[in-house]
Write a protein that holds these residues in place. Structure first.
Motif, PDB file in Angstrom:
ATOM      1  N   VAL A  87      28.552  57.853  42.518  1.00 27.31           N
ATOM      2  CA  VAL A  87      28.238  56.814  41.530  1.00 27.31           C
ATOM      3  C   VAL A  87      29.514  56.364  40.828  1.00 27.31           C
ATOM      4  O   VAL A  87      29.731  55.167  40.602  1.00 27.31           O
ATOM      5  N   GLY A  88      30.376  57.310  40.494  1.00 33.00           N
ATOM      6  CA  GLY A  88      31.655  56.958  39.878  1.00 33.00           C
ATOM      7  C   GLY A  88      32.518  56.092  40.790  1.00 33.00           C
ATOM      8  O   GLY A  88      33.118  55.109  40.339  1.00 33.00           O
ATOM      9  N   GLN A  89      32.572  56.434  42.056  1.00 32.08           N
ATOM     10  CA  GLN A  89      33.346  55.637  43.014  1.00 32.08           C
ATOM     11  C   GLN A  89      32.776  54.224  43.141  1.00 32.08           C
ATOM     12  O   GLN A  89      33.532  53.247  43.181  1.00 32.08           O
ATOM     13  N   MET A  90      31.463  54.123  43.212  1.00 30.22           N
ATOM     14  CA  MET A  90      30.846  52.794  43.315  1.00 30.22           C
ATOM     15  C   MET A  90      31.125  51.970  42.056  1.00 30.22           C
ATOM     16  O   MET A  90      31.414  50.777  42.142  1.00 30.22           O
ATOM     17  N   THR A  91      31.050  52.611  40.901  1.00 31.95           N
ATOM     18  CA  THR A  91      31.300  51.904  39.644  1.00 31.95           C
ATOM     19  C   THR A  91      32.744  51.400  39.589  1.00 31.95           C
ATOM     20  O   THR A  91      32.996  50.238  39.251  1.00 31.95           O
ATOM     21  N   LEU A  92      33.687  52.270  39.910  1.00 32.85           N
ATOM     22  CA  LEU A  92      35.093  51.856  39.896  1.00 32.85           C
ATOM     23  C   LEU A  92      35.368  50.771  40.929  1.00 32.85           C
ATOM     24  O   LEU A  92      36.141  49.842  40.664  1.00 32.85           O
ATOM     25  N   SER A  93      34.751  50.857  42.089  1.00 29.92           N
ATOM     26  CA  SER A  93      34.915  49.807  43.100  1.00 29.92           C
ATOM     27  C   SER A  93      34.367  48.477  42.598  1.00 29.92           C
ATOM     28  O   SER A  93      34.973  47.421  42.817  1.00 29.92           O
ATOM     29  N   ALA A  94      33.231  48.513  41.901  1.00 27.69           N
ATOM     30  CA  ALA A  94      32.660  47.279  41.341  1.00 27.69           C
ATOM     31  C   ALA A  94      33.582  46.699  40.270  1.00 27.69           C
ATOM     32  O   ALA A  94      33.771  45.474  40.206  1.00 27.69           O
ATOM     33  N   VAL A  95      34.172  47.554  39.443  1.00 32.05           N
ATOM     34  CA  VAL A  95      35.108  47.078  38.426  1.00 32.05           C
ATOM     35  C   VAL A  95      36.336  46.455  39.081  1.00 32.05           C
ATOM     36  O   VAL A  95      36.786  45.370  38.680  1.00 32.05           O
ATOM     37  N   LEU A  96      36.884  47.108  40.095  1.00 28.51           N
ATOM     38  CA  LEU A  96      38.049  46.547  40.805  1.00 28.51           C
ATOM     39  C   LEU A  96      37.701  45.216  41.454  1.00 28.51           C
ATOM     40  O   LEU A  96      38.498  44.273  41.431  1.00 28.51           O
ATOM     41  N   PHE A  97      36.513  45.125  42.034  1.00 30.76           N
ATOM     42  CA  PHE A  97      36.082  43.861  42.636  1.00 30.76           C
ATOM     43  C   PHE A  97      35.995  42.760  41.582  1.00 30.76           C
ATOM     44  O   PHE A  97      36.471  41.643  41.785  1.00 30.76           O
ATOM     45  N   ALA A  98      35.378  43.090  40.446  1.00 33.42           N
ATOM     46  CA  ALA A  98      35.233  42.092  39.386  1.00 33.42           C
ATOM     47  C   ALA A  98      36.592  41.628  38.871  1.00 33.42           C
ATOM     48  O   ALA A  98      36.811  40.433  38.644  1.00 33.42           O
ATOM     49  N   LEU A  99      37.525  42.569  38.699  1.00 34.34           N
ATOM     50  CA  LEU A  99      38.859  42.198  38.253  1.00 34.34           C
ATOM     51  C   LEU A  99      39.554  41.285  39.259  1.00 34.34           C
ATOM     52  O   LEU A  99      40.197  40.307  38.884  1.00 34.34           O
ATOM     53  N   ALA A 100      39.403  41.607  40.535  1.00 33.15           N
ATOM     54  CA  ALA A 100      40.040  40.780  41.575  1.00 33.15           C
ATOM     55  C   ALA A 100      39.352  39.423  41.700  1.00 33.15           C
ATOM     56  O   ALA A 100      40.023  38.402  41.837  1.00 33.15           O
ATOM     57  N   ALA A 101      38.045  39.407  41.629  1.00 37.93           N
ATOM     58  CA  ALA A 101      37.300  38.159  41.848  1.00 37.93           C
ATOM     59  C   ALA A 101      37.428  37.181  40.686  1.00 37.93           C
ATOM     60  O   ALA A 101      37.468  35.971  40.880  1.00 37.93           O
ATOM     61  N   PHE A 102      37.503  37.723  39.477  1.00 38.33           N
ATOM     62  CA  PHE A 102      37.502  36.851  38.315  1.00 38.33           C
ATOM     63  C   PHE A 102      38.859  36.776  37.610  1.00 38.33           C
ATOM     64  O   PHE A 102      38.957  36.302  36.481  1.00 38.33           O
ATOM     65  N   GLY A 103      39.900  37.273  38.271  1.00 36.52           N
ATOM     66  CA  GLY A 103      41.254  37.109  37.747  1.00 36.52           C
ATOM     67  C   GLY A 103      41.556  37.941  36.512  1.00 36.52           C
ATOM     68  O   GLY A 103      42.438  37.571  35.735  1.00 36.52           O
ATOM     69  N   GLY A 104      40.872  39.046  36.329  1.00 34.83           N
ATOM     70  CA  GLY A 104      41.091  39.860  35.155  1.00 34.83           C
ATOM     71  C   GLY A 104      42.322  40.747  35.233  1.00 34.83           C
ATOM     72  O   GLY A 104      42.792  41.249  34.229  1.00 34.83           O
ATOM     73  N   ALA A 105      42.869  40.938  36.415  1.00 38.47           N
ATOM     74  CA  ALA A 105      44.025  41.812  36.584  1.00 38.47           C
ATOM     75  C   ALA A 105      45.231  40.968  36.979  1.00 38.47           C
ATOM     76  O   ALA A 105      45.179  40.182  37.897  1.00 38.47           O
ATOM     77  N   SER A 106      46.306  41.136  36.259  1.00 37.80           N
ATOM     78  CA  SER A 106      47.539  40.447  36.639  1.00 37.80           C
ATOM     79  C   SER A 106      48.708  41.363  36.316  1.00 37.80           C
ATOM     80  O   SER A 106      48.675  42.119  35.363  1.00 37.80           O
ATOM     81  N   LEU A 107      49.711  41.289  37.151  1.00 36.64           N
ATOM     82  CA  LEU A 107      50.900  42.121  36.939  1.00 36.64           C
ATOM     83  C   LEU A 107      52.024  41.301  36.364  1.00 36.64           C
ATOM     84  O   LEU A 107      52.209  40.189  36.596  1.00 36.64           O
TER      85      LEU A 107
END
Length: 107
Positions: A87-107
């Motif tokens: 469940v933790g892995q799925m949750t973190l994967s969903a968060v990473l997907f959301a960050l990538a899909a909606f531009g929430g992560a930038s370096l």
């Protein structure tokens, strides 16, 4: 035709078949996540050093958590532990997907 591996347990034991399938799916997902993160870091930075830093950032927690995690696995119900980790892995994967899909992560 004879296969290289004895697949009798897969045919005869439904519980083993479920375990095997779950393991295959989990490892496939983990490999896809690692590949996607590596690709995204390189795409965002164009820096091999950043990709290497990602590798270190992924390895250090593994190194630090392995021994305490083994001790924990010996002391708690393994089914619940595996379920919690999945469940933790799925949750973190969903968060990473959301960050990538909606531009929430930038370096």
């Amino acid at each position: 035709m004879r296969l290289l591996t004895d697949v009798t347990p897969l045919r005869e034991h439904p519980a083993f078949r479920r375990l095997w399938l779950g393991t295959v799916l989990s490892r496939t997902g983990a490999a896809m996540t690692t590949f996607a993160l590596t690709l995204q870091v390189y795409d965002m930075t164009r820096s091999p050093a950043a990709v290497g830093g990602l590798g270190v950032a992924m390895f250090v927690p593994l190194l630090l958590i392995t021994l305490p995690g083994g001790t924990l696995a010996d002391r708690v119900d393994r089914r619940r532990l595996v379920l919690a980790v999945a469940v933790g892995q799925m949750t973190l994967s969903a968060v990473l997907f959301a960050l990538a899909a909606f531009g929430g992560a930038s370096l």
